[in-house]
Design a protein around this motif. Structure first.
Motif, PDB file in Angstrom:
ATOM      1  N   GLN A 202      -2.430   1.193  -2.712  1.00  0.00           N
ATOM      2  CA  GLN A 202      -1.006   1.167  -2.353  1.00  0.00           C
ATOM      3  C   GLN A 202      -0.805   1.352  -0.850  1.00  0.00           C
TER       4      GLN A 202
ATOM      5  N   ALA B 138      -1.730  -1.927   0.916  1.00  0.00           N
ATOM      6  CA  ALA B 138      -0.669  -2.923   0.741  1.00  0.00           C
ATOM      7  C   ALA B 138       0.538  -2.598   1.622  1.00  0.00           C
ATOM      8  N   TRP B 139       0.885  -1.308   1.706  1.00  0.00           N
ATOM      9  CA  TRP B 139       2.037  -0.909   2.525  1.00  0.00           C
ATOM     10  C   TRP B 139       1.782  -1.217   3.996  1.00  0.00           C
TER      11      TRP B 139
ATOM     12  N   ARG C  15      -0.291  -3.359   5.298  1.00  0.00           N
ATOM     13  CA  ARG C  15      -0.339  -4.807   5.533  1.00  0.00           C
ATOM     14  C   ARG C  15       1.061  -5.409   5.520  1.00  0.00           C
ATOM     15  N   ASP C  16       1.938  -4.857   4.682  1.00  0.00           N
ATOM     16  CA  ASP C  16       3.326  -5.324   4.675  1.00  0.00           C
ATOM     17  C   ASP C  16       4.011  -5.063   6.018  1.00  0.00           C
ATOM     18  N   GLN C  17       3.519  -4.046   6.738  1.00  0.00           N
ATOM     19  CA  GLN C  17       4.072  -3.733   8.055  1.00  0.00           C
ATOM     20  C   GLN C  17       3.394  -4.544   9.166  1.00  0.00           C
ATOM     21  N   GLY C  18       2.442  -5.383   8.798  1.00  0.00           N
ATOM     22  CA  GLY C  18       1.778  -6.238   9.771  1.00  0.00           C
ATOM     23  C   GLY C  18       0.448  -5.716  10.280  1.00  0.00           C
TER      24      GLY C  18
ATOM     25  N   GLU D  68       3.557   5.839  -5.013  1.00  0.00           N
ATOM     26  CA  GLU D  68       4.422   4.959  -4.227  1.00  0.00           C
ATOM     27  C   GLU D  68       5.327   5.758  -3.296  1.00  0.00           C
TER      28      GLU D  68
ATOM     29  N   GLU E 190       5.079   5.692   0.801  1.00  0.00           N
ATOM     30  CA  GLU E 190       6.254   5.359   1.605  1.00  0.00           C
ATOM     31  C   GLU E 190       6.599   6.478   2.586  1.00  0.00           C
TER      32      GLU E 190
END
Length: 228
Positions: A62, A65-66, A68-71, A209, A213
């Motif tokens: 998780q 993934a988080w 990578r979602d932020q670049g 999660e 976050e």
């Protein structure tokens, strides 16, 4: 910190770390075309390993993934072992810090706490892990834990105090409490049970999660600091 790095001739630890940080900078800035990016070893216990959860719902997947979602171009090695103490982490840090590891997240101490191990013993083990990371010129982000009061105020203070003291001594980044995002989300202990597994110790997938976050921005900030 200023001693020569073993096996590198006249290069100092500071010079090696600067070179490694330059490499980290390049990897973070490389963008989507960079396949590998920064490799982080997450050395921890069941909280890191993802006890009781499908593999994709654990802390490491998780978090990756988080980020990578932020670049962030990151790869995270799950070096969490359920039931591991700080002594166990110390015993395996050498083979965790392989040459491809650029940085390390250190999240140990929960099982020491459950067993009532003397915080001075835990502190010495964590110190050894941080020394190994320094020798490998690998920057570290420590994630601590809050201690309950059932062992007494002296134990609680010693346990919680070892994380900032060690972070200061070894120039490591620090997140004081792994579970802080859950506490912030639901201050009431009874209400927090919906984010925990049946054992009351390990977070559920939803709990992880919330934790990711909450901790993710600080971890991303740490990566940005390494890139400077």
């Amino acid at each position: 910190m200023g001693a020569a790095f073993r096996g590198t001739g006249s290069l100092t630890y500071g010079a090696i770390r600067a070179a490694r940080n330059l490499a980290v900078t390049s990897l973070i800035a490389a963008g989507p075309a960079q396949a590998d990016g920064v490799t982080i070893a997450a050395l921890g216990d069941s909280l890191t390993q993802g006890y009781g959860l499908p593999a994709e719902d654990g802390f490491v997947p998780q978090l990756k993934a988080w980020l990578r979602d932020q670049g962030a171009q990151v790869e995270i090695i799950n070096a969490g072992v359920s039931g591991d103490t700080t002594a166990g982490g110390l015993s395996r840090v050498g083979w965790t810090l392989t040459p491809e590891v650029d940085a390390m997240i250190l999240a140990l101490g929960g099982n020491d706490l459950l067993r009532g191990i003397d915080p001075e013993v835990s502190r010495a083990n964590l110190d050894g892990i941080l020394q190994a990371a320094e020798a490998a010129a690998v920057p570290v982000l420590m994630i601590g834990l809050d201690a309950p009061g059932n062992y007494g105020p002296q134990y609680e203070a010693a346990f919680e105090g070892m994380y900032p003291a060690l972070a200061d001594a070894h120039d490591a980044a620090l997140i004081p409490d792994f579970f802080a995002p859950l506490t912030a989300e639901t201050p009431d202990a009874a209400a927090r049970r919906r984010f925990m597994q049946a054992d009351g110790i390990h977070p559920s997938a939803d709990g992880v999660e919330v934790i990711v976050e909450g901790l993710g921005p600080r971890i991303l900030e740490w990566l940005d600091d390494l890139a400077r």
